[in-house]
Design a protein around this motif. Structure first.
Motif, PDB file in Angstrom:
ATOM      1  N   GLY A  14     -30.743  12.760 -16.379  1.00 24.96           N
ATOM      2  CA  GLY A  14     -31.368  14.260 -15.642  1.00 24.96           C
ATOM      3  C   GLY A  14     -29.646  15.443 -15.439  1.00 24.96           C
ATOM      4  O   GLY A  14     -27.876  14.639 -15.665  1.00 24.96           O
ATOM      5  N   HIS A  15     -29.548  15.795 -14.267  1.00 20.94           N
ATOM      6  CA  HIS A  15     -29.071  16.991 -14.026  1.00 20.94           C
ATOM      7  C   HIS A  15     -29.347  16.870 -12.705  1.00 20.94           C
ATOM      8  O   HIS A  15     -29.669  17.556 -11.890  1.00 20.94           O
ATOM      9  N   PRO A  16     -27.904  16.289 -11.311  1.00 18.31           N
ATOM     10  CA  PRO A  16     -27.957  15.614 -10.224  1.00 18.31           C
ATOM     11  C   PRO A  16     -27.765  17.105  -9.409  1.00 18.31           C
ATOM     12  O   PRO A  16     -28.694  17.411  -8.210  1.00 18.31           O
ATOM     13  N   ARG A  62     -29.383  20.268 -10.077  1.00 22.59           N
ATOM     14  CA  ARG A  62     -29.868  20.978 -10.190  1.00 22.59           C
ATOM     15  C   ARG A  62     -31.467  20.969  -9.359  1.00 22.59           C
ATOM     16  O   ARG A  62     -31.182  19.180  -8.236  1.00 22.59           O
ATOM     17  N   ASP A 120     -34.755  20.761  -8.688  1.00 23.87           N
ATOM     18  CA  ASP A 120     -35.345  20.099  -8.673  1.00 23.87           C
ATOM     19  C   ASP A 120     -35.325  18.465  -9.350  1.00 23.87           C
ATOM     20  O   ASP A 120     -35.642  17.613  -9.038  1.00 23.87           O
ATOM     21  N   PHE A 121     -33.907  18.224  -9.488  1.00 25.60           N
ATOM     22  CA  PHE A 121     -33.343  17.153  -9.112  1.00 25.60           C
ATOM     23  C   PHE A 121     -33.572  15.966  -7.769  1.00 25.60           C
ATOM     24  O   PHE A 121     -33.143  16.549  -7.282  1.00 25.60           O
ATOM     25  N   GLY A 181     -31.955  10.107  -6.256  1.00 22.16           N
ATOM     26  CA  GLY A 181     -32.231  10.386  -7.587  1.00 22.16           C
ATOM     27  C   GLY A 181     -33.201   9.452  -8.473  1.00 22.16           C
ATOM     28  O   GLY A 181     -34.444   8.803  -7.445  1.00 22.16           O
ATOM     29  N   HIS A 182     -33.173   9.192  -9.867  1.00 21.40           N
ATOM     30  CA  HIS A 182     -34.101   7.810  -9.857  1.00 21.40           C
ATOM     31  C   HIS A 182     -34.069   6.604 -10.211  1.00 21.40           C
ATOM     32  O   HIS A 182     -34.893   6.154 -10.293  1.00 21.40           O
TER      33      HIS A 182
END
Length: 205
Positions: free
Chosen positions: A149-151, A153, A155-156, A160-161
């Motif tokens: 992912g791209h932190p 953005r 929609d992030f 985090g995930h």
């Protein structure tokens, strides 16, 4: 007599021709919006034309407009913004270009024009997922090797995930889904007025 800013705006409009509407001045700063298909020749002209001479690239950053103005933005989602400096003319310029595809944003690299763009573009790729076509070594710069992912953005998720921790049973660092432990909230203590005076009086008695 034209001011320094007016002189810069006039020179940019003359260079852009049909795209001159993309030049705007506000609060003493000049911003130019360039179609992504013309970005490379325009940037080269900004550096090489004697009336402009933007020798230095100060910064490159990505922008995610998906939540801008509470959804008021109806154009492309991702933009790349360049900040240029002309030592010869003592001018600063902001250049913005929008990627055509929101799902796979691509912008041409300017590394051949300003070599210092190398790491700036890598940062924008890492944080926003913008691809820079022609970049010599487009790899993540700030996040971990296996980061997904791209932190930056919109929609992030802020948390985090995944999270990283040391597992003593496996004797190694592991990745796992984010676990957020509930925080214990300490109630605010409200003391009586002149609390210290009454305590002092009690101890003296």
């Amino acid at each position: 007599m034209a001011s320094r800013t007016e002189t810069l705006v006039a020179a940019l409009q003359a260079m852009l021709g049909d795209d001159a509407a993309g030049v705007a001045e506000a609060l003493g700063e000049v911003t130019m919006v360039v179609p992504v298909g013309r970005l490379e020749p325009v940037m080269r002209a900004l550096r090489d034309r004697p009336e402009l001479r933007f020798e230095s690239l100060i910064d490159v950053c990505g922008v995610d407009y998906s939540a801008w103005g509470d959804g008021a933005h109806d154009g492309p989602r991702f933009a790349v913004v360049y900040h240029l400096l002309s030592f010869a003319n003592n001018w600063r310029l902001r250049v913005r270009t929008f990627a055509d595809d929101d799902e796979f944003p691509v912008v041409p690299t300017v590394v051949d024009i300003w070599p210092c763009a190398n790491w700036y573009e890598r940062e924008a790729f890492d944080l926003y997922g913008v691809m820079f076509a022609g970049h010599p070594d487009l790899r993540r710069l700030l996040t971990d090797y296996g980061f997904i992912g791209h932190p930056f953005r919109k929609d992030f998720p802020v948390s985090g995930h995944v999270e990283v921790r040391y597992d003593p049973e496996q004797a190694r660092v592991i990745y796992q889904p984010v676990t957020i432990e509930p925080r214990e909230i300490t109630p605010r203590i409200i003391r009586e007025q002149h609390y210290a005076d009454t305590e002092q009086a009690a101890s003296d008695g």
